[in-house]
Write a protein that holds these residues in place. Sequence first.
Motif, PDB file in Angstrom:
ATOM      1  N   GLU A   2       0.825  -1.213   0.000  1.00 27.91           N
ATOM      2  CA  GLU A   2       0.000   0.000   0.000  1.00 27.91           C
ATOM      3  C   GLU A   2       0.856   1.259   0.000  1.00 27.91           C
ATOM      4  OE1 GLU A   2      -2.407  -0.504   3.438  1.00 27.91           O
ATOM      5  OE2 GLU A   2      -3.624  -2.109   2.547  1.00 27.91           O
ATOM      6  N   ARG A   3       2.048   1.172   0.579  1.00 28.50           N
ATOM      7  CA  ARG A   3       2.939   2.334   0.648  1.00 28.50           C
ATOM      8  C   ARG A   3       4.002   2.311  -0.442  1.00 28.50           C
ATOM      9  NH1 ARG A   3       0.437   1.185   4.859  1.00 28.50           N
ATOM     10  NH2 ARG A   3      -0.090   2.691   6.510  1.00 28.50           N
ATOM     11  N   LYS A   4       3.845   1.365  -1.372  1.00 27.90           N
ATOM     12  CA  LYS A   4       4.768   1.235  -2.510  1.00 27.90           C
ATOM     13  C   LYS A   4       6.215   1.064  -2.048  1.00 27.90           C
ATOM     14  CE  LYS A   4       1.742   3.857  -5.605  1.00 27.90           C
ATOM     15  NZ  LYS A   4       1.064   2.608  -6.017  1.00 27.90           N
ATOM     16  N   LEU A   5       6.380   0.257  -1.002  1.00 36.98           N
ATOM     17  CA  LEU A   5       7.705  -0.082  -0.485  1.00 36.98           C
ATOM     18  C   LEU A   5       8.081  -1.489  -0.941  1.00 36.98           C
ATOM     19  CD1 LEU A   5       7.290   1.260   3.172  1.00 36.98           C
ATOM     20  CD2 LEU A   5       8.651   2.298   1.340  1.00 36.98           C
ATOM     21  N   PRO A   6       9.365  -1.779  -1.074  1.00 35.77           N
ATOM     22  CA  PRO A   6       9.777  -3.125  -1.502  1.00 35.77           C
ATOM     23  C   PRO A   6       9.252  -4.201  -0.547  1.00 35.77           C
ATOM     24  CG  PRO A   6      11.619  -1.598  -1.651  1.00 35.77           C
ATOM     25  CD  PRO A   6      10.522  -0.872  -0.927  1.00 35.77           C
ATOM     26  N   PRO A   7       8.978  -5.395  -1.070  1.00 32.20           N
ATOM     27  CA  PRO A   7       8.359  -6.463  -0.265  1.00 32.20           C
ATOM     28  C   PRO A   7       9.366  -7.164   0.653  1.00 32.20           C
ATOM     29  CG  PRO A   7       8.706  -7.227  -2.501  1.00 32.20           C
ATOM     30  CD  PRO A   7       9.111  -5.782  -2.491  1.00 32.20           C
ATOM     31  N   LEU A   8       9.487  -6.673   1.867  1.00 31.97           N
ATOM     32  CA  LEU A   8      10.463  -7.202   2.818  1.00 31.97           C
ATOM     33  C   LEU A   8      10.341  -8.704   3.030  1.00 31.97           C
ATOM     34  CD1 LEU A   8      10.613  -4.595   5.737  1.00 31.97           C
ATOM     35  CD2 LEU A   8      12.560  -5.490   4.449  1.00 31.97           C
ATOM     36  N   THR A   9       9.130  -9.223   3.008  1.00 34.77           N
ATOM     37  CA  THR A   9       8.948 -10.641   3.346  1.00 34.77           C
ATOM     38  C   THR A   9       9.552 -11.576   2.308  1.00 34.77           C
ATOM     39  OG1 THR A   9       6.764 -10.702   2.296  1.00 34.77           O
ATOM     40  CG2 THR A   9       6.841 -10.154   4.642  1.00 34.77           C
ATOM     41  N   THR A  10       9.980 -11.048   1.164  1.00 40.58           N
ATOM     42  CA  THR A  10      10.592 -11.924   0.157  1.00 40.58           C
ATOM     43  C   THR A  10      11.988 -12.379   0.561  1.00 40.58           C
ATOM     44  OG1 THR A  10      11.453 -10.019  -1.086  1.00 40.58           O
ATOM     45  CG2 THR A  10       9.292 -10.891  -1.741  1.00 40.58           C
ATOM     46  N   ILE A  11      12.593 -11.744   1.579  1.00 41.65           N
ATOM     47  CA  ILE A  11      13.918 -12.193   2.022  1.00 41.65           C
ATOM     48  C   ILE A  11      13.805 -13.172   3.192  1.00 41.65           C
ATOM     49  CG2 ILE A  11      15.003 -10.068   1.223  1.00 41.65           C
ATOM     50  CD1 ILE A  11      15.293  -9.238   4.183  1.00 41.65           C
ATOM     51  N   LEU A  12      12.577 -13.559   3.542  1.00 42.32           N
ATOM     52  CA  LEU A  12      12.353 -14.547   4.598  1.00 42.32           C
ATOM     53  C   LEU A  12      12.235 -15.916   3.941  1.00 42.32           C
ATOM     54  CD1 LEU A  12      11.802 -15.230   7.549  1.00 42.32           C
ATOM     55  CD2 LEU A  12       9.403 -14.646   7.173  1.00 42.32           C
ATOM     56  N   VAL A  13      13.169 -16.802   4.257  1.00 44.72           N
ATOM     57  CA  VAL A  13      13.267 -18.086   3.562  1.00 44.72           C
ATOM     58  C   VAL A  13      13.463 -19.213   4.568  1.00 44.72           C
ATOM     59  CG1 VAL A  13      14.246 -17.019   1.492  1.00 44.72           C
ATOM     60  CG2 VAL A  13      15.776 -17.857   3.291  1.00 44.72           C
ATOM     61  N   LYS A  14      13.302 -20.423   4.101  1.00 47.15           N
ATOM     62  CA  LYS A  14      13.622 -21.579   4.931  1.00 47.15           C
ATOM     63  C   LYS A  14      15.133 -21.750   5.007  1.00 47.15           C
ATOM     64  CE  LYS A  14       9.366 -24.218   4.235  1.00 47.15           C
ATOM     65  NZ  LYS A  14       8.767 -25.498   3.767  1.00 47.15           N
ATOM     66  N   LYS A  15      15.578 -22.380   6.076  1.00 44.01           N
ATOM     67  CA  LYS A  15      17.003 -22.568   6.312  1.00 44.01           C
ATOM     68  C   LYS A  15      17.671 -23.223   5.110  1.00 44.01           C
ATOM     69  CE  LYS A  15      20.061 -24.503   9.865  1.00 44.01           C
ATOM     70  NZ  LYS A  15      20.085 -25.194  11.172  1.00 44.01           N
ATOM     71  N   GLY A  16      18.750 -22.595   4.640  1.00 44.37           N
ATOM     72  CA  GLY A  16      19.508 -23.145   3.532  1.00 44.37           C
ATOM     73  C   GLY A  16      18.994 -22.773   2.157  1.00 44.37           C
ATOM     74  N   GLU A  17      17.889 -22.012   2.082  1.00 46.49           N
ATOM     75  CA  GLU A  17      17.304 -21.648   0.791  1.00 46.49           C
ATOM     76  C   GLU A  17      17.575 -20.179   0.465  1.00 46.49           C
ATOM     77  OE1 GLU A  17      15.951 -23.859  -1.167  1.00 46.49           O
ATOM     78  OE2 GLU A  17      16.122 -25.472   0.310  1.00 46.49           O
ATOM     79  N   ARG A  18      17.467 -19.837  -0.826  1.00 47.77           N
ATOM     80  CA  ARG A  18      17.657 -18.453  -1.265  1.00 47.77           C
ATOM     81  C   ARG A  18      16.329 -17.736  -1.506  1.00 47.77           C
ATOM     82  NH1 ARG A  18      22.233 -16.465  -3.246  1.00 47.77           N
ATOM     83  NH2 ARG A  18      21.135 -15.295  -4.866  1.00 47.77           N
ATOM     84  N   TYR A  19      15.283 -18.508  -1.769  1.00 50.30           N
ATOM     85  CA  TYR A  19      13.999 -17.907  -2.111  1.00 50.30           C
ATOM     86  C   TYR A  19      12.898 -18.487  -1.224  1.00 50.30           C
ATOM     87  CZ  TYR A  19      16.793 -16.825  -6.219  1.00 50.30           C
ATOM     88  OH  TYR A  19      17.802 -16.395  -7.048  1.00 50.30           O
ATOM     89  N   PRO A  20      11.797 -17.753  -1.051  1.00 55.28           N
ATOM     90  CA  PRO A  20      10.698 -18.260  -0.225  1.00 55.28           C
ATOM     91  C   PRO A  20      10.136 -19.568  -0.776  1.00 55.28           C
ATOM     92  CG  PRO A  20      10.434 -15.907  -0.657  1.00 55.28           C
ATOM     93  CD  PRO A  20      11.542 -16.388  -1.545  1.00 55.28           C
ATOM     94  N   ALA A  21       9.590 -20.381   0.124  1.00 56.18           N
ATOM     95  CA  ALA A  21       8.963 -21.637  -0.283  1.00 56.18           C
ATOM     96  C   ALA A  21       7.705 -21.340  -1.102  1.00 56.18           C
ATOM     97  CB  ALA A  21       8.619 -22.466   0.947  1.00 56.18           C
ATOM     98  N   GLU A  22       7.233 -22.346  -1.817  1.00 56.88           N
ATOM     99  CA  GLU A  22       6.110 -22.139  -2.728  1.00 56.88           C
ATOM    100  C   GLU A  22       4.846 -21.708  -1.992  1.00 56.88           C
ATOM    101  OE1 GLU A  22       4.455 -21.363  -6.099  1.00 56.88           O
ATOM    102  OE2 GLU A  22       6.543 -22.026  -5.934  1.00 56.88           O
ATOM    103  N   ASP A  23       4.627 -22.233  -0.763  1.00 55.61           N
ATOM    104  CA  ASP A  23       3.422 -21.818  -0.040  1.00 55.61           C
ATOM    105  C   ASP A  23       3.489 -20.340   0.329  1.00 55.61           C
ATOM    106  OD1 ASP A  23       5.489 -22.251   1.732  1.00 55.61           O
ATOM    107  OD2 ASP A  23       4.249 -23.178   3.280  1.00 55.61           O
ATOM    108  N   ALA A  24       4.697 -19.848   0.656  1.00 57.65           N
ATOM    109  CA  ALA A  24       4.849 -18.419   0.934  1.00 57.65           C
ATOM    110  C   ALA A  24       4.701 -17.598  -0.345  1.00 57.65           C
ATOM    111  CB  ALA A  24       6.208 -18.154   1.577  1.00 57.65           C
ATOM    112  N   MET A  25       5.194 -18.142  -1.458  1.00 53.89           N
ATOM    113  CA  MET A  25       5.085 -17.423  -2.726  1.00 53.89           C
ATOM    114  C   MET A  25       3.626 -17.232  -3.135  1.00 53.89           C
ATOM    115  SD  MET A  25       7.907 -16.302  -3.869  1.00 53.89           S
ATOM    116  CE  MET A  25       7.188 -15.790  -5.427  1.00 53.89           C
ATOM    117  N   ALA A  26       2.760 -18.155  -2.730  1.00 57.44           N
ATOM    118  CA  ALA A  26       1.341 -18.007  -3.064  1.00 57.44           C
ATOM    119  C   ALA A  26       0.772 -16.736  -2.439  1.00 57.44           C
ATOM    120  CB  ALA A  26       0.569 -19.237  -2.589  1.00 57.44           C
TER     121      ALA A  26
END
Length: 439
Positions: A54-78
């Motif tokens: 809503e505030r046109k800020l970058p999506p911080l939650t995209t850097i929250l990942v499972k241990k050892g991963e670089r990208y969010p899991a598919e359920d989070a991506m949904a």
Amino acid sequence: MDALQFEIARFLAAKALQKRRTTYQQVSEAVGWNHPTGRGLGPNLEVILHYLAERKLPPLTTILVKKGERYPAEDAMAYIRAALGPIDIETAQKDVFAFDWTSVPELAPASDALPDGRQVWLTSFWGFDPANWGCIGFSDEARRTRYLRNSQPGTLVAIYVTKGRGPTGMRGNVVGVLEICHEVGPAERFISGDTWAEKERDVDSRGKWLHAVRATRAWRITPEDYTPVEELFPQAYNSAHPEFIGASGVPVSSEEAEKLYELDVYEVPVYGQTGSVDPTIQTLEAALAPSRAIRPASQPYWVGETDGPKHLYILRLKGDIAAYLGRTSDQVQHQHIIKVGFSKSPQARRDQIQSAYPRGTFIWEVFKPDPQPDKAPYSNTEIAIAGEDAMKKRLVEDGAEVLGGEFFLADYSLVLRTWAAGTNAAGEKQGEKSRAASA
């Protein structure tokens, strides 16, 4: 957003300023969430995601990942796609890292939570024993000067065990972390007398690594999190020949260092240091964080580690137990001294108990589980306690001798029945929890 959601967002913003991803476990530890692996955080993360959009800020939650991963899991991506559409996740993370989060007052991390500028370096040892070897050593003054010129006091030095020499289960793996100050001196000053004498008796190590820099703190990585050095630090490890890494050390990039912060560790003593150590098994990230007020646990117990998935274990003391107990061999024939309990890492717990014993012929071993599963089978402490209580109950009811606390003297058959009782009770408790959650 409520206070908790702002706290989570500020934690993520602090990580973004460091250009580091973070894990659910790290978020949980940072905000005192009631489930250590982040279960139940989803609704809060969704609120944060929409607040940012809503505030046109970058999506911080995209850097929250499972241990050892670089990208969010598919359920989070949904959830992310539902809020933002079909975004490119790598581009989104780059936007998060590039943004100046200090420019958003309500999300700017508190000044004491900003990155402390720690560097991470990599070197190799023939083992990892900070209680007797409290330094990193260099073969000449020039190499030590290079390290001092390019590092800062408080640098973290990740230690991997050389592939050609060292304990078999450690070879090639990153097994510990040292915090290094800039106090220099001869290596003999920072190494225990017995260990120094042993080093100088060995023709392969005599006269080596004499130019030392003192260590101030140390953490062992739990054996379950041992990782081959080329997997944990591919860029740093491939940046130089292994002999150079062992002799001089190499810096680790912030991107690779973030994987080190995710590993479970526990603090161990350093030779020559008198401060207290915290044996809690937790991520390196949490171990380095300043103390903070956390939400109290719902159960009145403390197990020396953060909550989360657990193993049950039985440790067995190897050696002449008749001599240990001051009895005749006939009195303890076919008997075993055991300790029952639970932990994130049975091997780490064994190491902690063993470290309280002087060197000798009495050695604790992990008797059960054997083999140990890759993942802890019980989802939290409450379930593991049901298993531990069942083991103690079986031991007492079937006539084991109580040696104090969680230590018992029991025959082999009873030890096996005890393990069965514990795993059955924990399995039943876990089933109850699963059924209640799905009801």
